[in-house]
Design an enzyme around this catalytic site. Sequence first.
Site, PDB file in Angstrom:
ATOM      1  N   ASP A   1     -39.184 -16.564 -31.419  1.00  0.00           N
ATOM      2  CA  ASP A   1     -39.518 -16.363 -32.831  1.00  0.00           C
ATOM      3  C   ASP A   1     -39.144 -17.603 -33.646  1.00  0.00           C
ATOM      4  O   ASP A   1     -39.374 -17.659 -34.858  1.00  0.00           O
ATOM      5  CB  ASP A   1     -38.876 -15.081 -33.403  1.00  0.00           C
ATOM      6  CG  ASP A   1     -37.362 -15.102 -33.346  1.00  0.00           C
ATOM      7  OD1 ASP A   1     -36.788 -16.034 -32.757  1.00  0.00           O
ATOM      8  OD2 ASP A   1     -36.746 -14.163 -33.905  1.00  0.00           O
TER       9      ASP A   1
ATOM     10  N   ASP B   1     -39.945 -13.006 -27.626  1.00  0.00           N
ATOM     11  CA  ASP B   1     -38.897 -12.532 -28.534  1.00  0.00           C
ATOM     12  C   ASP B   1     -39.349 -11.307 -29.307  1.00  0.00           C
ATOM     13  O   ASP B   1     -40.490 -11.259 -29.796  1.00  0.00           O
ATOM     14  CB  ASP B   1     -38.580 -13.623 -29.570  1.00  0.00           C
ATOM     15  CG  ASP B   1     -37.348 -14.420 -29.215  1.00  0.00           C
ATOM     16  OD1 ASP B   1     -36.546 -13.956 -28.386  1.00  0.00           O
ATOM     17  OD2 ASP B   1     -37.196 -15.523 -29.766  1.00  0.00           O
TER      18      ASP B   1
ATOM     19  N   LYS C   1     -37.095 -10.452 -25.269  1.00  0.00           N
ATOM     20  CA  LYS C   1     -35.719 -10.905 -25.539  1.00  0.00           C
ATOM     21  C   LYS C   1     -35.262 -10.284 -26.853  1.00  0.00           C
ATOM     22  O   LYS C   1     -36.036 -10.216 -27.817  1.00  0.00           O
ATOM     23  CB  LYS C   1     -35.638 -12.433 -25.611  1.00  0.00           C
ATOM     24  CG  LYS C   1     -34.229 -12.937 -25.968  1.00  0.00           C
ATOM     25  CD  LYS C   1     -34.037 -14.421 -25.653  1.00  0.00           C
ATOM     26  CE  LYS C   1     -34.665 -15.360 -26.637  1.00  0.00           C
ATOM     27  NZ  LYS C   1     -34.176 -15.213 -28.030  1.00  0.00           N
TER      28      LYS C   1
ATOM     29  N   GLU D   1     -26.320 -18.999 -27.304  1.00  0.00           N
ATOM     30  CA  GLU D   1     -26.714 -20.059 -28.236  1.00  0.00           C
ATOM     31  C   GLU D   1     -25.519 -20.536 -29.062  1.00  0.00           C
ATOM     32  O   GLU D   1     -24.816 -19.731 -29.700  1.00  0.00           O
ATOM     33  CB  GLU D   1     -27.830 -19.538 -29.160  1.00  0.00           C
ATOM     34  CG  GLU D   1     -28.290 -20.592 -30.169  1.00  0.00           C
ATOM     35  CD  GLU D   1     -29.624 -20.303 -30.823  1.00  0.00           C
ATOM     36  OE1 GLU D   1     -30.292 -19.317 -30.436  1.00  0.00           O
ATOM     37  OE2 GLU D   1     -29.999 -21.056 -31.730  1.00  0.00           O
TER      38      GLU D   1
HETATM   39  O1  KIV Z   1     -36.577 -18.302 -30.756  1.00  0.00           O
HETATM   40  C1  KIV Z   1     -36.186 -19.133 -29.918  1.00  0.00           C
HETATM   41  O2  KIV Z   1     -36.796 -20.173 -29.673  1.00  0.00           O
HETATM   42  C2  KIV Z   1     -34.934 -18.841 -29.217  1.00  0.00           C
HETATM   43  C3  KIV Z   1     -34.298 -19.972 -28.489  1.00  0.00           C
HETATM   44  C4  KIV Z   1     -33.692 -20.914 -29.454  1.00  0.00           C
HETATM   45  C5  KIV Z   1     -33.339 -19.496 -27.477  1.00  0.00           C
HETATM   46  O3  KIV Z   1     -34.471 -17.750 -29.263  1.00  0.00           O
END
Ligand code: KIV
Length: 282
Positions: A46, A85, A115, A184
Amino acid sequence: MNQKFTVNSFRQRKAKGQKIAMLTAYDYSTARLLDEAGIDVLLVGDSLGMVVQGNENTLPVTVEEMIYHGKAVKKGTKNAFVLVDMPFLSYHVSIEDAVRNAGRIIKETGADAVKIEGGDAVIAAVSAIINAQIPVVGHLGLTPQSVNVFGGFKVQGKNSEQAQKIIDQAKRLEQAGVCSIVLECVPWELSRVITDTLTIPTIGIGAGKYCDGQVLVVNDMLGMSAHFAPKFVKRFADMDAIVKDAVENYIREVNAEDFPTEQHSFASNNETYYHVKTSSAY
Ligand code: KIV
């Protein structure tokens, strides 16, 4: 020939001590390139809310937008594991809502897993989504959807109390059945402890070298975000400079009538065609 990276590959890689390389992708062409280069996991992050849409943070991103980009990435992917995500507020309102949104993402994009950011607050949603037969990757530490609660994009887990909380949450996510956890912006000492404690792999971003894998935002690692340079990003290319140079050459050639040449033009095999067309058009 590369083999398809599946949900089982996460644990297999960790057991063999082989690292996992993950990058974000938001469109078909980038996904195809990264997949052909042999990337293990493509994350439709996201973060697209920031790098594609130009927002200040990831909060405005919707399930529809994740599905739109997820579909495009999936079409460009042969072997990589496609992870999408779940955006802000798509798994917080109710468990039912969380399962429905995760199900939509998987059904409509063809992705391999979703995720989810967070620890204890999302464990029930994570379990319900896994019970619906959808693999889930966790995300702890600096979870960007909580930026307003953190008061900015700040390194997490710096003191022992915070660190212990993240370790406990990682264990509970593993017990809930996630296949991997993104860590992260946490100190490397903390990600090392978590990595040594869990049997599932950790994927780090700003979390040091001891994680079982690494992830970066593709625009950052390709040098396509000149104005954004967090400490943890390494630029593996300078696409800003390459693209600017190409565009300046293009503009110069268009103005000088050096482009297009015959090589880039079509000729008719019917000479009267042009005559008829141009005379009737004017
Ligand atoms: O949204 C994203 O790109 C992420 C990464 C930074 C792990 O969650």
